[in-house]
Design a protein around this motif. Structure first.
Motif, short mmCIF file in Angstrom:
data_model
loop_
_atom_site.label_atom_id
_atom_site.label_comp_id
_atom_site.label_asym_id
_atom_site.label_seq_id
_atom_site.Cartn_x
_atom_site.Cartn_y
_atom_site.Cartn_z
N TRP A 19 0.85 -1.21 0.00
CA TRP A 19 0.00 0.00 0.00
C TRP A 19 0.88 1.26 0.00
O TRP A 19 0.67 2.19 -0.78
CB TRP A 19 -0.88 -0.07 1.24
N THR A 20 1.86 1.25 0.89
CA THR A 20 2.77 2.40 0.98
C THR A 20 3.54 2.59 -0.32
O THR A 20 3.71 3.71 -0.80
CB THR A 20 3.75 2.19 2.16
N LEU B 40 1.46 4.37 -2.90
CA LEU B 40 1.37 5.82 -2.66
C LEU B 40 2.67 6.50 -3.05
O LEU B 40 2.69 7.56 -3.67
CB LEU B 40 1.06 6.11 -1.20
N ARG B 41 3.78 5.87 -2.67
CA ARG B 41 5.07 6.48 -2.97
C ARG B 41 5.30 6.60 -4.47
O ARG B 41 5.98 7.51 -4.92
CB ARG B 41 6.18 5.60 -2.39
N GLY C 296 0.60 6.37 -7.01
CA GLY C 296 -0.72 5.76 -7.20
C GLY C 296 -1.62 6.05 -6.01
O GLY C 296 -1.24 6.78 -5.09
N ASN D 127 -2.11 8.56 7.33
CA ASN D 127 -1.03 7.72 6.85
C ASN D 127 -0.67 8.09 5.40
O ASN D 127 0.49 8.26 5.05
CB ASN D 127 -1.47 6.25 6.95
N LYS D 128 -1.71 8.25 4.57
CA LYS D 128 -1.47 8.66 3.19
C LYS D 128 -0.74 10.00 3.14
O LYS D 128 0.20 10.19 2.38
CB LYS D 128 -2.79 8.81 2.44
N VAL E 264 2.93 9.63 4.11
CA VAL E 264 3.71 8.91 3.07
C VAL E 264 3.95 9.84 1.89
O VAL E 264 5.05 9.94 1.35
CB VAL E 264 2.98 7.63 2.63
N ARG E 265 2.89 10.56 1.50
CA ARG E 265 3.04 11.46 0.36
C ARG E 265 3.94 12.64 0.67
O ARG E 265 4.52 13.25 -0.23
CB ARG E 265 1.66 11.96 -0.08
#
Lengths: 516, 562
Positions: free
Chosen positions: A234-235, A238-239, A242, B240-241, B244-245
């Motif tokens: 998942w991470t 995002l990285r 996406g 969390n998103k 991370v971003r």
């Protein structure tokens, strides 16, 4: 409601396959969105606390044995997102009622030595099958395993011949043909059941015996629990730019002039994309696509056969690990990653399948057990343990509902474990939680075809899975693709379909960047 | 032992405050690592799927995120763009009485709340409306502004506030206890009880002096109830998103065991499996002071007096909760709906509180560390307002009972909770049955209890189940939280900061602690914050001199969280 931004690909379902697929597509330079019905991504990559606070149970899959063949974790650099695997030295133990155990190791030489004590001939067969399989497997599995290291051409040719011969047999015929010792035969059948979902008389699957041998020492668990792998994937999505939308249930695949152009979500939001990849159950995929798929494919899909067995899972929170009596004879038993109980002969397997097909609860133990905390103490409170029991059972009971037998069968499973590990009982059990076949489906409706995505027998394998028209991941609807456990090359707790499907999608979309 | 370098800063713990802090700092250009012992970040932003009846999601800690989507960090960090959605609930709470009447509290319709109060006491209704109007500006420009900034030492604050009318409003109430203020303002015990309970449930000690301003602020601002669509834990995903971003590295499933101190300066951390991570510039801990200093830094590195103070940081016996969770075939309806149909629309339901006297009795039990003699359940049915939290047509519910986690030795001690989980559940369930029309065994698909001891087991930050991570009394709030030496988010160890609920302004899902700490850390590192941190001192100065402009408090929401 207004259309949302455009993506190159929308992936339906954020299970192991969906998350992996998205990562490969992102590596190919595509813009990717994953939509997931549930709050939590990962599907079967789940770690939860169903028993007691602080005891993490892997409520979906817990064993990963194809990393050598499919090094997706390396290709996606998952170590950079906190994913690591533990490969225990003692891999599995077939624990027998007479107190003996057949133990398989990470190291081939030790396994061969252990088998030689039962049968020198079988030890030799094991060694040669191991060599054969390592060389030939990539060829047999084609696209999905394209990245696996191939052997020499000559070895491959020799391999193909033997695998073809075995491939005409059922696993039972293959183990009878290859091995003389009953525990060795049973052990292989056990490894075909978990994690491949292959039963002893599934036609034309005998060549998987070679795979079982090759991978018997390859079992790994995810450090901190299976969900950490989902979290890492998942991470990584995002990285790479996406996105994953949780609570994003796809209710329609939008089809315009025979071409999939996106999906509609439960909140009526429409997401447009150049391609849609569905990792959910194939019949459900085409239901979402409406009538756009041809009648012949639908008719064939209607005949797609679900798994004819299911699992009754019991999760235990324990004050101490199960202490197997067999450890008195062989101390290594206490450190095995996986245990098989009640399945020590081919006849045990036959009896199990007889009960399953009759819709009856097996009156024998037919269990796979794991104590992940022996290898990864982080999954329970300090000094304490979790234990997982998977008992093989019919998907549907004849004349009874699972909810009515759940509690009594949970107790029966614990009793059956106690016969091998007498310390498991009231004083050591902090809490127990069970998931019946119905519970699995209620949690993941995607499992309607079964926990292994539909029967893994001859007519539904490889180029025939789920049906020949869909086996190349493309579908009669342009821009709609299928991957997942019901797609080629079948289930087995690996993301092979995702990796192969990503290649096809990237090719069709003429992705500029090649996947690594 | 693996040593990983390359980080400017390390956050210990992945609750919402740590993520807010990490988000600001990462966007200030710092390379941040966040380490969380659970597999999922979020701390109290936690929801579990029911293992016995899949499809029901239970929010096992926080539920009501008051006014969150109006907050500055929510905007600054683009939380909505991560997919986060909030559902605003117009009817905040209903207090159901034993004879099936009710007081209904609306989120932002004071007149309607007053009308409901008027059925109990017309005078109290008038008082409610008067306070609501009179203190609105004080609530916003003094009380809320102070939450979203490092606390100003009391003497300095007092001298600033004494010079403006708004400031004097604050100082007028501040010295008193919450219950005294409620008693002074209202005549009807039920009204007093409801007003006090809504503060108590947020962790304010009702009998502690120095907390009196909480009441006028609460009455003035409305309750502004809202819940995270898709369950509480979804906000954890959104945060969390966001991190991370923003480039933050997240390590889950690892507990920090040690803060590495090099030459008197925090230089990194060690985790449970022996790995070490280096931090070039800072370490920020979101866990409680004892964990941070005694367990992770080590007593031997601390000044003796400081260590004693840290040991003395107290946890509340009046915030731990026993929770009855329900998975329901259909939602519950309330008998009091005959009296006022709006109770069926309310988010919070209070069942068992007739007045302030009941809370006083509860407090006496809690302080004596006994099980409560009477029950005052407060709960909600989240799936009524957000159907995604249960299978179609079905419902979830939870009811909290305040109960001390650390029971007295003659009451059986903390371990007793283990033995009475079912018995206490039965008691809560039977109690609730008096108020509901349809709490029948046929309607209940599953029920389970969560004890105060379970809370601590799950989040060790919450000692004894204290959900605000340290009692919020006059000795442990504002410039004294957790101890004066750490009240500015700095600590006596250079480069070590605190940013969790044990700092100002305390517990609850506010993000304020992380927001405030981010500003302090940035400035200490010589980085001008890219956002506009509140500056209460200058604002209050301007209020005093009449130079305050409307814009100065523009980033403070009108209807903020208390």
């Amino acid at each position: 409601m207004a259309d949302r931004e455009r993506f190159d690909v929308v992936v339906i379902g954020a299970g192991f396959n969906g998350l992996t697929l998205a990562n490969y597509l992102l590596q190919a330079g595509l813009r990717v969105l994953v939509v997931e019905r549930r709050l939590e991504s990962g599907g079967g990559l789940s770690s939860e606390e169903p028993t007691y606070t602080g005891f993490w149970a892997n409520t979906g899959q817990y064993v990963f044995d194809t990393l050598g063949l499919l090094p997706f974790h390396k290709e996606l650099a998952l170590d950079r997102v906190n994913v690591s695997f533990i490969q225990p030295d003692v891999q599995s133990a077939l624990v027998m009622t007479d107190g003996r155990a057949l133990v398989i190791y990470r190291e081939l030489a030790r396994t061969v030595e252990a088998i030689a004590r039962v049968s020198p001939r079988d030890a030799g067969t094991w060694r040669s099958l191991h060599r054969l399989s390592s060389a030939g497997w990539p060829q047999i599995f084609g696209a999905a395993f394209r990245r696996a290291k191939a052997g020499t051409r000559a070895a491959a040719a020799a391999t193909t011949g033997e695998l073809t011969r075995l491939g005409r047999m059922s696993p039972r015929e293959a183990v009878d043909d290859l091995f003389e010792s009953e525990p060795v035969r049973a052990l292989i059948l056990n490894h075909l059941l978990v994690p491949r979902g292959i039963g002893l008389d599934d036609s034309a699957t005998g060549h998987f015996v070679a795979l079982a041998v090759a991978l018997a020492g390859e079992g790994r668990l995810v450090h901190s629990g299976s969900h950490e792998l989902a979290q890492g994937l998942w991470t990584a999505i995002l990285r790479a730019g996406g996105d994953v939308w949780d609570l994003g249930e796809a209710t329609r695949v939008l089809v315009e002039r025979g071409r999939a152009i996106g999906v509609e979500l439960a909140d009526n939001q429409r997401v447009l994309a150049r391609a849609v990849v569905s990792t959910i159950e194939p019949r459900e995929t085409f239901r979402l696509a409406g009538d756009a798929v041809g009648a012949s494919v639908r008719a064939r899909l209607a005949r797609f056969r679900p798994d004819d067995f299911s699992l009754f899972a019991v999760h235990l929170a324990l004050r101490e690990p199960p202490r197997f009596q067999a450890a008195a004879v062989n101390a290594d038993v206490s450190h095995a990653f996986r245990y098989a109980l009640g399945l020590e002969t081919v006849a045990d397997h036959a009896a199990l399948w007889h009960a399953i097909r009759a819709g009856e609860l097996p009156d024998q133990a037919a269990m796979f057990v794991s104590v992940p905390t022996v290898h990864d103490p982080a999954q329970a409170r300090a000094g304490q343990h979790t234990t997982l029991l998977w008992h093989f059972v019919p998907r549907v009971l004849r004349g009874r509902a699972w909810k009515d037998v759940r509690d009594t069968f949970t107790a029966a499973c614990i009793d059956r474990l106690r016969r091998y590990a007498p310390n498991v009982g009231a004083p050591t059990i902090i809490a127990a939680a069970a998931m019946s076949p119905d519970d699995h489906v209620a949690k993941f409706p995607n499992l309607a075809s079964g926990l292994f995505g539909g029967r893994n027998s001859g007519g539904q394998l490889g180029a025939f899975r789920p049906v020949p028209e869909l086996a190349g991941y493309r579908t009669p609807i342009n821009g709609l693709y299928v991957a997942g456990a019901s797609a080629a090359p079948g289930a087995g707790l690996h993301p092979a379909s995702a990796i192969a499907c990503a290649d096809v999608v990237a090719h069709d979309l003429r992705a500029t960047r090649r996947a690594r | 032992m693996k040593k990983t370098a390359g980080y400017d800063g390390i956050m210990i713990g992945g609750g919402h405050n740590a993520m807010v802090c990490a988000g600001y700092l990462a966007r200030a250009g710092l390379r941040i690592l966040l380490i969380e012992r659970h597999l999922e970040v979020g701390g109290g932003l936690d929801s579990h799927e029911n293992p016995r009846v899949p499809g029901f999601w239970h929010n096992v800690h926080s539920n009501n995120h008051r006014g969150l989507s109006d907050l500055m960090w929510y905007r600054d960090l683009n939380i909505a763009a991560q997919g986060q959605e909030y559902i605003r609930l117009p009817v905040s709470a209903a207090m159901l009485t034993r004879d099936h009447r009710a007081i209904v509290w609306y989120a932002n319709e004071p007149e309607r709340t007053a009308a409901s109060i008027a059925r109990f006491s017309p005078r109290d209704a008038e008082t409610f409306l008067r306070v609501n109007k009179e203190y609105a500006q004080m609530a916003r420009e003094i009380f809320f502004m102070e939450l979203y900034a490092p606390p100003i030492p009391f003497d300095k604050k007092k001298s600033l506030l004494e010079r403006s009318a708004l400031g004097r409003q604050y100082l007028e109430w501040q010295p008193h206890t919450i219950q005294d203020v409620a008693t002074k303002l209202f005549e009807h015990d039920a009204v007093r009880g409801m007003v006090v309970f809504m503060s108590v449930i947020r962790g304010y000690e009702m009998d502690a002096r120095g907390m009196g301003m909480v009441i006028p602020a609460a009455l003035a601002s409305g309750v502004n109830t809202q819940m995270s669509r898709g369950s509480t834990h979804r906000l954890a995903h959104s945060l969390n998103k966001m991190i991370v971003r923003a480039g933050v590295d997240v390590v889950e499933g690892q507990a920090v065991t040690r803060i590495l101190v090099d030459d008197g300066r925090a230089a990194g951390v060690r985790v449970a499996d022996g790995g070490e991570f280096c931090a070039r510039r800072f370490v920020a801990s979101s866990v409680n002071p004892q964990q941070t200093f005694l367990d992770m830094v080590g007593r031997e590195r601390l000044d003796g007096d400081f260590a004693t103070k840290i040991e003395g940081f107290r946890y509340s016996q009046t915030t731990p909760l026993y929770t009855l969770h329900l998975a329901l075939n259909e939602r519950l309806y309330w008998k009091a709906a005959e009296y006022d149909p709006e109770v069926n629309r309310a988010f919070y339901l209070i069942a068992g509180l007739e007045g302030l006297r009941d809370l006083q009795e509860l407090y006496a039990d809690c302080r004596a560390r006994r099980l409560p003699r009477a029950l005052q359940l407060l709960g909600a049915q989240p799936a009524v307002h957000d159907p995604s939290q249960a299978p179609r047509g079905k419902c979830t519910a939870f009811f909290w009972q305040i109960a001390p986690g650390d029971l007295a030795p003659d009451e059986g001690g903390k371990e007793r909770w283990e033995h009475i989980r079912e018995e206490f559940l039965e008691r809560c369930y039977a109690h609730l049955g008096h108020y509901a029309t349809n709490l029948t065994s046929a309607n209940v698909l599953d029920r389970f209890g969560q004890t105060p001891a379970d809370i601590e087991r799950h989040l060790p930050n919450m000692v004894g189940g204290d959900i605000v991570c340290g009692e919020m009394n006059e000795h442990q709030v504002l410039d004294r939280r957790p101890v004066p030496e750490c009240s500015q988010y700095r600590t006596p160890i250079a480069g070590l900061y605190m940013c969790g609920a044990s700092t100002h302004p305390g517990g609850n899902i506010t993000g304020a602690n992380g927001y405030n700490a981010a500003g302090v850390i940035c400035r200490d590192l010589g980085i001008e914050p890219w956002w506009k941190p509140a500056d209460p001192a200058s604002h209050w100065e301007a209020l005093a001199t009449g130079a305050a402009t409307a814009g100065a408090a523009a980033h403070i929401p009108d209807r903020a969280v208390v």
